[in-house]
Design a protein around this motif. Structure first.
Motif, short mmCIF file in Angstrom:
data_model
loop_
_atom_site.label_atom_id
_atom_site.label_comp_id
_atom_site.label_asym_id
_atom_site.label_seq_id
_atom_site.Cartn_x
_atom_site.Cartn_y
_atom_site.Cartn_z
N SER A 178 0.80 -1.22 0.00
CA SER A 178 0.00 0.00 0.00
C SER A 178 0.83 1.28 0.00
CB SER A 178 -0.95 0.00 1.19
OG SER A 178 -0.25 -0.08 2.42
N ASN A 179 1.86 1.35 0.81
CA ASN A 179 2.63 2.59 0.88
C ASN A 179 3.46 2.82 -0.39
OD1 ASN A 179 1.59 3.30 3.35
ND2 ASN A 179 3.30 2.49 4.53
N ALA A 180 3.91 1.75 -1.01
CA ALA A 180 4.59 1.88 -2.30
C ALA A 180 3.62 2.38 -3.37
CB ALA A 180 5.21 0.55 -2.71
N ILE A 181 2.39 1.90 -3.32
CA ILE A 181 1.38 2.37 -4.27
C ILE A 181 1.07 3.84 -4.02
CG2 ILE A 181 -1.00 2.10 -5.05
CD1 ILE A 181 -0.79 -0.88 -4.24
N LEU A 182 0.93 4.24 -2.75
CA LEU A 182 0.69 5.64 -2.45
C LEU A 182 1.80 6.52 -3.01
CD1 LEU A 182 -0.54 5.65 1.27
CD2 LEU A 182 -1.92 6.00 -0.79
N GLN A 183 3.03 6.09 -2.86
CA GLN A 183 4.15 6.88 -3.37
C GLN A 183 4.09 6.99 -4.89
OE1 GLN A 183 6.82 8.45 -1.29
NE2 GLN A 183 6.41 9.53 -3.19
N TRP A 184 3.73 5.89 -5.57
CA TRP A 184 3.59 5.93 -7.03
C TRP A 184 2.49 6.90 -7.43
CZ3 TRP A 184 -0.34 4.94 -10.48
CH2 TRP A 184 0.02 4.87 -11.82
N LEU A 185 1.37 6.88 -6.73
CA LEU A 185 0.29 7.79 -7.05
C LEU A 185 0.72 9.24 -6.88
CD1 LEU A 185 -2.73 5.96 -5.37
CD2 LEU A 185 -2.37 6.30 -7.83
N SER A 224 3.13 10.10 -9.68
CA SER A 224 2.52 10.09 -11.01
C SER A 224 1.56 11.23 -11.24
CB SER A 224 1.80 8.76 -11.24
OG SER A 224 2.71 7.67 -11.20
N TYR A 225 0.87 11.64 -10.17
CA TYR A 225 -0.17 12.65 -10.32
C TYR A 225 0.18 13.98 -9.66
CZ TYR A 225 -2.90 8.85 -12.21
OH TYR A 225 -3.33 7.81 -13.00
N GLY A 226 1.33 14.05 -9.02
CA GLY A 226 1.77 15.31 -8.44
C GLY A 226 0.87 15.84 -7.35
N ARG A 227 0.25 14.94 -6.60
CA ARG A 227 -0.67 15.34 -5.55
C ARG A 227 -0.37 14.56 -4.27
NH1 ARG A 227 -5.87 14.37 -9.51
NH2 ARG A 227 -4.94 15.41 -11.30
N LEU A 228 -0.64 15.19 -3.15
CA LEU A 228 -0.59 14.53 -1.84
C LEU A 228 0.80 14.10 -1.40
CD1 LEU A 228 -3.76 12.24 -2.21
CD2 LEU A 228 -3.63 14.45 -1.06
N ASP A 229 1.84 14.68 -2.01
CA ASP A 229 3.20 14.30 -1.62
C ASP A 229 3.92 15.41 -0.89
OD1 ASP A 229 5.24 12.49 -1.35
OD2 ASP A 229 6.17 12.93 -3.27
N GLY A 230 3.25 16.54 -0.62
CA GLY A 230 3.89 17.63 0.09
C GLY A 230 4.81 18.44 -0.81
N ALA A 231 5.38 19.47 -0.22
CA ALA A 231 6.33 20.31 -0.94
C ALA A 231 7.66 19.57 -1.11
CB ALA A 231 6.55 21.61 -0.18
N LEU A 262 0.35 15.59 9.58
CA LEU A 262 1.60 15.01 10.07
C LEU A 262 2.83 15.80 9.64
CD1 LEU A 262 0.96 11.17 9.72
CD2 LEU A 262 0.89 12.58 11.79
N ILE A 263 2.79 16.37 8.44
CA ILE A 263 3.94 17.10 7.93
C ILE A 263 3.85 18.59 8.22
CG2 ILE A 263 5.40 17.49 5.89
CD1 ILE A 263 5.16 14.56 6.84
N GLY A 264 2.65 19.10 8.37
CA GLY A 264 2.48 20.53 8.59
C GLY A 264 1.03 20.93 8.40
N SER A 265 0.80 21.85 7.48
CA SER A 265 -0.55 22.38 7.28
C SER A 265 -1.28 21.75 6.10
CB SER A 265 -0.48 23.90 7.07
OG SER A 265 0.29 24.21 5.91
N THR A 266 -0.64 20.81 5.40
CA THR A 266 -1.22 20.24 4.18
C THR A 266 -1.31 18.72 4.28
OG1 THR A 266 -0.25 22.04 2.88
CG2 THR A 266 -1.03 20.10 1.67
N LEU A 267 -2.43 18.18 3.85
CA LEU A 267 -2.62 16.72 3.81
C LEU A 267 -1.65 16.09 2.83
CD1 LEU A 267 -4.85 14.38 4.59
CD2 LEU A 267 -5.47 14.69 2.19
N THR A 268 -1.05 14.96 3.22
CA THR A 268 -0.21 14.18 2.32
C THR A 268 -0.58 12.70 2.43
OG1 THR A 268 1.56 13.66 3.91
CG2 THR A 268 1.71 15.80 2.75
#
Length: 207
Positions: A69-76, A79-86, A149-155
């Motif tokens: 699951s976490n490897a898939i999340l990282q791929w998403l 691939s889509y430039g979303r939810l990975d933080g700055a 967890l990282i700050g002010s933005t969902l990841t």
């Protein structure tokens, strides 16, 4: 456009975190519920062909299967430039994904299993509960300082670490004991596209 098919199960928080990421990122996909009560040899052939470890979740992108699951999340996220933080936050995201897989992503599912589905010896259940409480304390400390967890933005770190917490009551614990964690879950639940795992991961009936 990439064609995505997610194989998951209604009791699997690991499946849920992937589907929720797809929903929150508004990524088109098909969802196939896999009945894990079936012996592995009797599960659908397409799932067995795609799942290297015989587990859910599996995401198939244009015929290429991905698992864990976490490897898939990282791929998403990649691939889509979303939810990975700055850019400066991505190492922290990866650290939380690794923490989840070793800590709450292990301890809470097993405590839930022991309390709701398959009772275990008292000493095993007590050990699991001790671990879950320690993990919740770690989240509580972090979330007392940040909205996410990282700050002010969902990841994807938030989606990973929260996946099984929607079922915390099944594990015999009350989220009220961790108020910052409870507030974090409430923030996540208000996001467009969010659904509780009991709804989002239910077996879909074909038309």
């Amino acid at each position: 456009m990439t064609t995505l098919t997610l194989y998951g199960n209604c009791f699997s928080g690991h499946s849920y975190k992937v589907r929720l990421a797809l929903m929150l990122a508004d990524v088109s996909h098909d969802y196939v519920h896999v009945d894990l009560a079936l012996p592995r040899a009797e599960r659908p052939e397409d799932f067995r062909a795609a799942s290297r470890f015989g587990e859910v979740p599996v995401l198939v992108a244009d015929g290429t299967p991905m698992c864990q699951s976490n490897a898939i999340l990282q791929w998403l996220a990649d691939s889509y430039g979303r939810l990975d933080g700055a850019p400066g936050e991505r190492q922290l995201v990866r650290e939380w994904l690794c923490w989840e897989s070793n800590r709450i992503g292990f301890s809470l599912p097993n405590l839930r299993l022991a309390r709701k589905f398959f009772p275990q010896p008292a000493e095993v259940t007590a050990w699991l509960e001790q671990r879950v409480k320690a993990d919740l304390n770690e989240l509580e400390s972090t979330l007392s300082r940040h909205a996410y967890l990282i700050g002010s933005t969902l990841t994807i770190a938030d989606l990973s670490a929260s996946a099984y917490l929607w079922w915390l009551g099944d594990a015999g614990l009350d989220i009220a004991g961790w108020p910052h964690v409870a507030a974090w879950l409430e923030r996540i639940s208000q996001l467009p596209g969010w659904q509780h795992p009991d709804e989002l991961m239910a077996a879909e009936i074909p038309d």
